[in-house]
Design an enzyme around this catalytic site. Structure first.
Site, short mmCIF file in Angstrom:
data_model
loop_
_atom_site.label_atom_id
_atom_site.label_comp_id
_atom_site.label_asym_id
_atom_site.label_seq_id
_atom_site.Cartn_x
_atom_site.Cartn_y
_atom_site.Cartn_z
N ASP A 177 18.70 -9.72 40.37
CA ASP A 177 18.87 -8.27 40.44
C ASP A 177 17.73 -7.58 41.17
O ASP A 177 17.61 -6.36 41.13
CB ASP A 177 18.98 -7.69 39.03
CG ASP A 177 20.35 -7.92 38.42
OD1 ASP A 177 21.30 -8.08 39.21
OD2 ASP A 177 20.47 -7.97 37.19
N ASP A 180 19.22 -1.59 49.14
CA ASP A 180 19.18 -0.76 47.95
C ASP A 180 18.14 0.36 48.12
O ASP A 180 18.40 1.52 47.76
CB ASP A 180 18.79 -1.59 46.71
CG ASP A 180 19.79 -2.67 46.38
OD1 ASP A 180 20.68 -2.41 45.56
OD2 ASP A 180 19.67 -3.77 46.94
N GLU A 215 18.30 3.50 39.29
CA GLU A 215 18.15 2.11 38.88
C GLU A 215 17.06 1.41 39.69
O GLU A 215 16.47 0.43 39.23
CB GLU A 215 19.48 1.37 39.03
CG GLU A 215 19.43 -0.07 38.55
CD GLU A 215 20.78 -0.76 38.62
OE1 GLU A 215 20.80 -1.94 39.00
OE2 GLU A 215 21.79 -0.12 38.30
N GLU A 216 16.79 1.90 40.89
CA GLU A 216 15.80 1.26 41.76
C GLU A 216 14.37 1.70 41.48
O GLU A 216 13.43 1.14 42.06
CB GLU A 216 16.14 1.55 43.23
CG GLU A 216 17.55 1.20 43.63
CD GLU A 216 17.90 -0.26 43.36
OE1 GLU A 216 16.98 -1.10 43.36
OE2 GLU A 216 19.08 -0.55 43.11
N ASP A 221 22.96 4.75 40.43
CA ASP A 221 22.80 3.39 40.92
C ASP A 221 23.17 3.46 42.40
O ASP A 221 24.36 3.54 42.74
CB ASP A 221 23.73 2.43 40.18
CG ASP A 221 23.57 0.97 40.63
OD1 ASP A 221 22.85 0.75 41.61
OD2 ASP A 221 24.18 0.08 40.00
N LEU A 262 23.30 1.51 45.10
CA LEU A 262 24.17 0.54 45.76
C LEU A 262 24.43 -0.64 44.83
O LEU A 262 23.74 -1.66 44.89
CB LEU A 262 23.57 0.07 47.09
CG LEU A 262 24.53 -0.68 48.01
CD1 LEU A 262 25.73 0.19 48.38
CD2 LEU A 262 23.82 -1.14 49.27
N ASP A 263 25.40 -0.50 43.98
CA ASP A 263 25.75 -1.55 43.04
C ASP A 263 26.44 -2.70 43.78
O ASP A 263 27.31 -2.48 44.62
CB ASP A 263 26.70 -0.99 41.97
CG ASP A 263 27.05 -2.01 40.91
OD1 ASP A 263 26.21 -2.26 40.04
OD2 ASP A 263 28.16 -2.58 40.98
N GLU A 267 24.99 3.11 34.86
CA GLU A 267 26.32 2.51 35.04
C GLU A 267 27.25 2.83 33.87
O GLU A 267 28.35 3.33 34.07
CB GLU A 267 26.17 0.99 35.20
CG GLU A 267 25.37 0.59 36.42
CD GLU A 267 24.89 -0.86 36.40
OE1 GLU A 267 24.98 -1.52 37.44
OE2 GLU A 267 24.41 -1.32 35.33
#
Length: 406
Positions: free
Chosen positions: A132, A138, A161-162, A180, A182-183, A343
């Protein structure tokens, strides 16, 4: 890092004749009197307008049949609605405009052959597994979204998330955005669908007196049932933006000839029961007994639904959920893997607004109070009857992860 190439799409003289929702069709089913929306305003004129909703009420005729199409901004400004039937406010319309602009740039980036190699590389990360670990793609996507949110002037804080901690943007910004960027980016080199996920909350003004770091984190840790809006953008054979403002779930498809997200799926209703389950069943022998029993029964057609279930698993959360919204069934990850803030909550909000159910196997996702920004949990999303039946087996959360990383 090599330079990025962003594709710009030319605007033709007239739009293509697509089978899309006209504003007349939408307004006929709305509680408010019919209104018209602007079908041909360019991006620059929208940016210059002091009021997006006022702009959306004007119209440019594109044909004798007066059956034009409706864009995301038009829909939100006119008949998109909000919680308890209230119209979406100007501030939220402006924010949605900047978010969709950012996602158009990411869509172009993801599809560009000159930038695909970014998805294969990893960068050093102080947290998370190698699987991950953030990729340059990302990070670039994260920067694109942050830049757009800054330009909107409507966001107080962005939690991504990054990033290890939230980014405070503007003291008087009315909204908090969790994202998020770029999941599924590890799938880029295989051309598997990816997506952007976002959630929007009101800024908690009662926290304004706190230090910046503290109020940024607390604003970002709101329960999902306080969401004002949420959505995802699916980057696949088509680029689809699915969003809810609190009164239904609606999907818009990017028309590359005009650069507009056009309404193609109004008021999505997930079937009360489907015939598809989506999970990585290579982990079958690591699952708890309840989950194994549920899967064994439904794929034999011996569950509450007498039809045999099929397995469909893309390993791209946005893509698996998009299919589930349209066809029904259940999409799941039974282990503590998906992040509730970026998410779980945004996607649970969309599912419930479409008439579905979102659970961690025991509790409703939107009722859970996050205590950490990167808190993980199991996630079960889909048709009400399917998720309820799955929960009835009791032991469905995978608590161990032998042989592979979180």
């Amino acid at each position: 890092m090599q330079s990025l190439t962003i594709t710009r799409y030319p605007t033709p003289i007239s739009p293509p004749r697509l089978d899309l929702y006209s504003l007349r069709q939408i307004a006929a089913s709305a509680l408010s009197p019919p209104t018209t929306c602007n079908n041909r305003r360019g991006m620059e004129s929208r940016r210059e307008s002091a009021s997006f909703k006022s702009l959306a009420t004007r119209r440019t005729s594109i044909g004798d049949d007066d059956g034009g199409y409706c864009t995301l901004v038009d829909f939100a400004g006119n008949v998109g609605g909000g919680k308890e039937g209230n119209n979406v406010g100007d501030d939220l319309v402006v924010l949605l405009y900047h978010l969709q602009h950012a996602c158009k740039r990411i869509a172009s980036l993801v599809a560009s052959p000159f930038n695909s190699s970014l998805g294969k590389l990893s960068v050093n990360s102080s947290s998370g597994s190698d699987r991950d670990a953030p990729k340059p793609l990302d990070i670039v996507s994260n920067d694109i979204i942050l830049s757009s949110l800054r330009n909107s002037g409507k966001v107080a804080v962005m939690a991504s998330e990054e990033d290890d901690s939230p980014t405070w943007i503007k003291d008087d910004g009315p909204y908090v955005v969790v994202v998020d960027p770029l999941d599924g980016s590890r799938n880029i080199d295989a051309s598997i669908p990816t997506g952007t996920i976002f959630g929007i909350y009101n800024r908690l003004v009662e926290l304004d007196h706190l230090p910046v770091e503290e109020k940024a984190e607390l604003n970002s840790l709101q329960r999902g049932n306080r969401l004002v809006a949420s959505g995802y953008v699916l980057y696949s054979s088509a680029t689809i933006l699915c969003v809810s403002h609190g009164s239904g779930t609606h999907a818009f498809t990017l028309d590359h000839s005009t650069g507009e997200f056009v309404l193609t799926h109004q008021n999505i209703k997930i079937p009360s029961r489907g015939q598809i389950y989506s999970v990585n069943d290579a982990r079958y022998f690591d699952w708890p007994e309840g989950l194994r029993k549920y899967i064994d029964i439904v794929r034999q057609g011996k569950g509450q639904n007498p039809k045999k279930y099929s397995a469909r698993y893309i390993c791209s959360l946005v893509a698996d959920l998009h299919r589930t919204l349209l066809y029904g069934g259940v999409a799941m990850n039974p282990r503590d893997h998906l992040r509730i803030v970026y998410e779980g909550n945004p996607l649970a909000f969309l599912v419930e607004q479409a008439g579905g159910k979102a659970s961690d196997g025991k509790r409703e996702i939107l009722s859970i109070q996050p205590v950490k920004l990167h808190q993980r949990l199991p996630l079960f999303l889909g048709s009400v009857e399917d998720v309820t039946e799955l929960e009835s087996y009791g032991d469905v959360q995978q608590t161990v992860n032998p042989g592979y990383e979180v």
